[in-house]
Design a protein around this motif. Sequence first.
Motif, PDB file in Angstrom:
ATOM      1  N   ARG A  51      33.859  40.012  41.658  1.00  0.00           N
ATOM      2  CA  ARG A  51      35.186  39.498  42.012  1.00  0.00           C
ATOM      3  C   ARG A  51      36.222  40.247  41.193  1.00  0.00           C
ATOM      4  NH1 ARG A  51      36.312  33.919  39.811  1.00  0.00           N
ATOM      5  NH2 ARG A  51      37.040  35.198  38.076  1.00  0.00           N
ATOM      6  N   VAL A  52      37.115  40.933  41.891  1.00  0.00           N
ATOM      7  CA  VAL A  52      38.200  41.657  41.236  1.00  0.00           C
ATOM      8  C   VAL A  52      39.470  40.846  41.463  1.00  0.00           C
ATOM      9  CG1 VAL A  52      39.383  43.866  40.996  1.00  0.00           C
ATOM     10  CG2 VAL A  52      37.006  43.809  41.788  1.00  0.00           C
ATOM     11  N   SER A  53      40.059  40.308  40.383  1.00  0.00           N
ATOM     12  CA  SER A  53      41.200  39.397  40.495  1.00  0.00           C
ATOM     13  C   SER A  53      42.401  39.951  39.741  1.00  0.00           C
ATOM     14  CB  SER A  53      40.856  38.021  39.925  1.00  0.00           C
ATOM     15  OG  SER A  53      39.746  37.460  40.584  1.00  0.00           O
ATOM     16  N   ALA A  54      43.561  39.824  40.364  1.00  0.00           N
ATOM     17  CA  ALA A  54      44.800  40.287  39.735  1.00  0.00           C
ATOM     18  C   ALA A  54      45.835  39.185  39.756  1.00  0.00           C
ATOM     19  CB  ALA A  54      45.331  41.519  40.454  1.00  0.00           C
ATOM     20  N   LYS A  55      46.606  39.109  38.696  1.00  0.00           N
ATOM     21  CA  LYS A  55      47.728  38.179  38.628  1.00  0.00           C
ATOM     22  C   LYS A  55      49.004  38.979  38.825  1.00  0.00           C
ATOM     23  CE  LYS A  55      49.305  34.133  36.063  1.00  0.00           C
ATOM     24  NZ  LYS A  55      49.024  33.253  34.901  1.00  0.00           N
ATOM     25  N   ALA A  56      49.804  38.566  39.808  1.00  0.00           N
ATOM     26  CA  ALA A  56      50.999  39.331  40.151  1.00  0.00           C
ATOM     27  C   ALA A  56      52.010  38.417  40.830  1.00  0.00           C
ATOM     28  CB  ALA A  56      50.624  40.500  41.072  1.00  0.00           C
ATOM     29  N   SER A  57      53.170  38.968  41.108  1.00  0.00           N
ATOM     30  CA  SER A  57      54.221  38.166  41.725  1.00  0.00           C
ATOM     31  C   SER A  57      54.068  38.061  43.235  1.00  0.00           C
ATOM     32  CB  SER A  57      55.593  38.754  41.393  1.00  0.00           C
ATOM     33  OG  SER A  57      55.676  40.103  41.843  1.00  0.00           O
ATOM     34  N   SER A  58      53.208  38.894  43.820  1.00  0.00           N
ATOM     35  CA  SER A  58      52.999  38.857  45.271  1.00  0.00           C
ATOM     36  C   SER A  58      51.603  39.367  45.587  1.00  0.00           C
ATOM     37  CB  SER A  58      54.036  39.712  46.000  1.00  0.00           C
ATOM     38  OG  SER A  58      53.841  41.092  45.703  1.00  0.00           O
ATOM     39  N   GLU A  59      51.152  39.066  46.790  1.00  0.00           N
ATOM     40  CA  GLU A  59      49.841  39.548  47.218  1.00  0.00           C
ATOM     41  C   GLU A  59      49.821  41.074  47.279  1.00  0.00           C
ATOM     42  OE1 GLU A  59      47.215  39.218  51.272  1.00  0.00           O
ATOM     43  OE2 GLU A  59      48.005  37.338  50.462  1.00  0.00           O
ATOM     44  N   ALA A  60      50.928  41.649  47.740  1.00  0.00           N
ATOM     45  CA  ALA A  60      50.990  43.111  47.848  1.00  0.00           C
ATOM     46  C   ALA A  60      50.879  43.764  46.475  1.00  0.00           C
ATOM     47  CB  ALA A  60      52.292  43.521  48.529  1.00  0.00           C
ATOM     48  N   GLU A  61      51.561  43.182  45.476  1.00  0.00           N
ATOM     49  CA  GLU A  61      51.489  43.728  44.124  1.00  0.00           C
ATOM     50  C   GLU A  61      50.081  43.588  43.554  1.00  0.00           C
ATOM     51  OE1 GLU A  61      53.298  42.868  39.665  1.00  0.00           O
ATOM     52  OE2 GLU A  61      54.405  42.136  41.421  1.00  0.00           O
ATOM     53  N   ALA A  62      49.461  42.432  43.819  1.00  0.00           N
ATOM     54  CA  ALA A  62      48.090  42.216  43.357  1.00  0.00           C
ATOM     55  C   ALA A  62      47.139  43.215  43.997  1.00  0.00           C
ATOM     56  CB  ALA A  62      47.657  40.797  43.661  1.00  0.00           C
ATOM     57  N   GLU A  63      47.310  43.450  45.297  1.00  0.00           N
ATOM     58  CA  GLU A  63      46.468  44.419  46.005  1.00  0.00           C
ATOM     59  C   GLU A  63      46.606  45.815  45.397  1.00  0.00           C
ATOM     60  OE1 GLU A  63      44.181  44.561  48.105  1.00  0.00           O
ATOM     61  OE2 GLU A  63      44.311  43.030  49.658  1.00  0.00           O
ATOM     62  N   SER A  64      47.823  46.166  44.991  1.00  0.00           N
ATOM     63  CA  SER A  64      48.033  47.498  44.417  1.00  0.00           C
ATOM     64  C   SER A  64      47.326  47.642  43.077  1.00  0.00           C
ATOM     65  CB  SER A  64      49.532  47.775  44.253  1.00  0.00           C
ATOM     66  OG  SER A  64      50.101  46.944  43.254  1.00  0.00           O
ATOM     67  N   LEU A  65      47.145  46.520  42.368  1.00  0.00           N
ATOM     68  CA  LEU A  65      46.397  46.540  41.111  1.00  0.00           C
ATOM     69  C   LEU A  65      44.888  46.588  41.365  1.00  0.00           C
ATOM     70  CD1 LEU A  65      48.410  43.811  39.153  1.00  0.00           C
ATOM     71  CD2 LEU A  65      48.419  46.272  38.690  1.00  0.00           C
ATOM     72  N   ILE A  66      44.454  45.873  42.398  1.00  0.00           N
ATOM     73  CA  ILE A  66      43.023  45.768  42.698  1.00  0.00           C
ATOM     74  C   ILE A  66      42.471  47.039  43.330  1.00  0.00           C
ATOM     75  CG2 ILE A  66      41.376  44.596  44.237  1.00  0.00           C
ATOM     76  CD1 ILE A  66      43.001  42.020  43.740  1.00  0.00           C
ATOM     77  N   GLU A  67      43.240  47.660  44.216  1.00  0.00           N
ATOM     78  CA  GLU A  67      42.730  48.747  45.052  1.00  0.00           C
ATOM     79  C   GLU A  67      42.099  49.897  44.267  1.00  0.00           C
ATOM     80  OE1 GLU A  67      41.535  50.940  48.168  1.00  0.00           O
ATOM     81  OE2 GLU A  67      42.223  48.859  48.207  1.00  0.00           O
ATOM     82  N   PRO A  68      42.759  50.465  43.261  1.00  0.00           N
ATOM     83  CA  PRO A  68      42.125  51.602  42.562  1.00  0.00           C
ATOM     84  C   PRO A  68      40.844  51.215  41.825  1.00  0.00           C
ATOM     85  CG  PRO A  68      44.146  50.915  41.442  1.00  0.00           C
ATOM     86  CD  PRO A  68      44.122  50.209  42.754  1.00  0.00           C
ATOM     87  N   VAL A  69      40.809  49.995  41.261  1.00  0.00           N
ATOM     88  CA  VAL A  69      39.610  49.539  40.564  1.00  0.00           C
ATOM     89  C   VAL A  69      38.470  49.332  41.554  1.00  0.00           C
ATOM     90  CG1 VAL A  69      38.617  47.666  39.188  1.00  0.00           C
ATOM     91  CG2 VAL A  69      40.912  48.515  38.673  1.00  0.00           C
ATOM     92  N   ALA A  70      38.783  48.680  42.677  1.00  0.00           N
ATOM     93  CA  ALA A  70      37.759  48.440  43.697  1.00  0.00           C
ATOM     94  C   ALA A  70      37.209  49.756  44.238  1.00  0.00           C
ATOM     95  CB  ALA A  70      38.349  47.608  44.830  1.00  0.00           C
ATOM     96  N   LYS A  71      38.080  50.729  44.438  1.00  0.00           N
ATOM     97  CA  LYS A  71      37.645  52.031  44.972  1.00  0.00           C
ATOM     98  C   LYS A  71      36.717  52.735  43.992  1.00  0.00           C
ATOM     99  CE  LYS A  71      39.423  56.304  47.015  1.00  0.00           C
ATOM    100  NZ  LYS A  71      40.645  57.077  47.374  1.00  0.00           N
TER     101      LYS A  71
END
Length: 417
Positions: free
Chosen positions: A221-241
């Motif tokens: 589970r890769v989890s990010a805390k952010a102000s929006s889903e889009a911002e969280a996705e931008s944090l998660i994406e490089p790690v997940a890749k």
Amino acid sequence: MSAEIICVGTEMLLGDILNSNAQYIALQLAQLGIPHFYQTVVGDNVDRIKQVIEIASNRAEILIFTGGLGPTPDDLTCETIADFFGSPLIERPEVIEDITKKYKTRNRVMSASNRKQALIPEGAEILPNPTGTAPGIIWQPRPNLTIFTFPGVPSEMHRMWEETAVPYLKSQGWGKQIIYSRMLRFWNVSESAMAEKVSAYLNLPNPTVAPYASKGQVKLRVSAKASSEAEAESLIEPVAKQIQEIAGLDYFGADDDTLASVVGDLLRKSGETLSVAESCTGGTLGGMLTDIAGSSDYFWGGVISYDNSVKAGMLGVNSEDLEKYGAVSSIVAEQMASGVKKQLGTTWGLSITGIAGPGGGTETKPVGLIYVGLAGENGVESFEFRFNPVRGRSLIRHFSACNALDSLRRKLIVGNR
């Protein structure tokens, strides 16, 4: 600031019902960015509920109760909370009116016991229940502590949460940040091996990475805390890749993906079709495939060839091979896969034969020995798997079907590279 979930009901302690409310609230809190560190289940007992309140109110600022709001004597939540904080219960006429109307629409008369549901701690706000008769409360019995109560019926609780609790929490400043997660899924790798491969990522502050294992599948589970889903996705994406690149073919999907849905997508994209022949799994594999909506695009059907006469008569397995090598063998698995592929006219044939137990095993062919056959346009092959007999019949069948799907998945991916 954190929340604590407290579920009241002896039936959960006895295992009579599954505590799905805690899971729902936990997911909802994450969406609002509200951390919670503890969940408690307590029976219908005044003293023990008070003990829980004493502990929880000293380590969390939001207490969320579910259950114990009904009209019966063992519904103790509201009166126990009020008593703990030394507040009197006040009968609220608007609640009586609401319950009376709901009974009237059902052509029933409200019983005297239902008046109990109108007793609300002095100073508390009513948390309306649009569908049931038990309202909840929103109450601040002391500074920096907010209490929510909900009935235990999930459908009622969900609606009350969405329509009243969420707007209230947002009005209090919560929900400015969210906790958003992506679940990465892996097969044919152990949790310890996966954790070792991605150890460099397990101590990241944001996003965080946490490993889990369930029924043969490993999840990160890769989890990010952010102000929006889009911002969280931008944090998660490089790690997940990066994790996917490390895992290679062991990674099969994310979030709601299953081995069956991923195999289905691969078959659909390539315009190929599949049929299955099952022995020890007795339809488990076919069930997984047809659980996916639209699977008729690529899955044409299967044969449950439990008896050897079906293997020989319908699938064309050589009787001499059955006699010489036994039904649980690589050669029979291959012939089953080739036979069902030919009979149903599909691109691929996938088969399973083995010993699921608890009986039937021998020293040379123990319980948990499974063979998977895979027939395609370029020939047929087989794979041997050995599962620990202590896993039990149900899990051995589950693992067998999953490994069959995974074998096909890997073949489809490698073949299309």
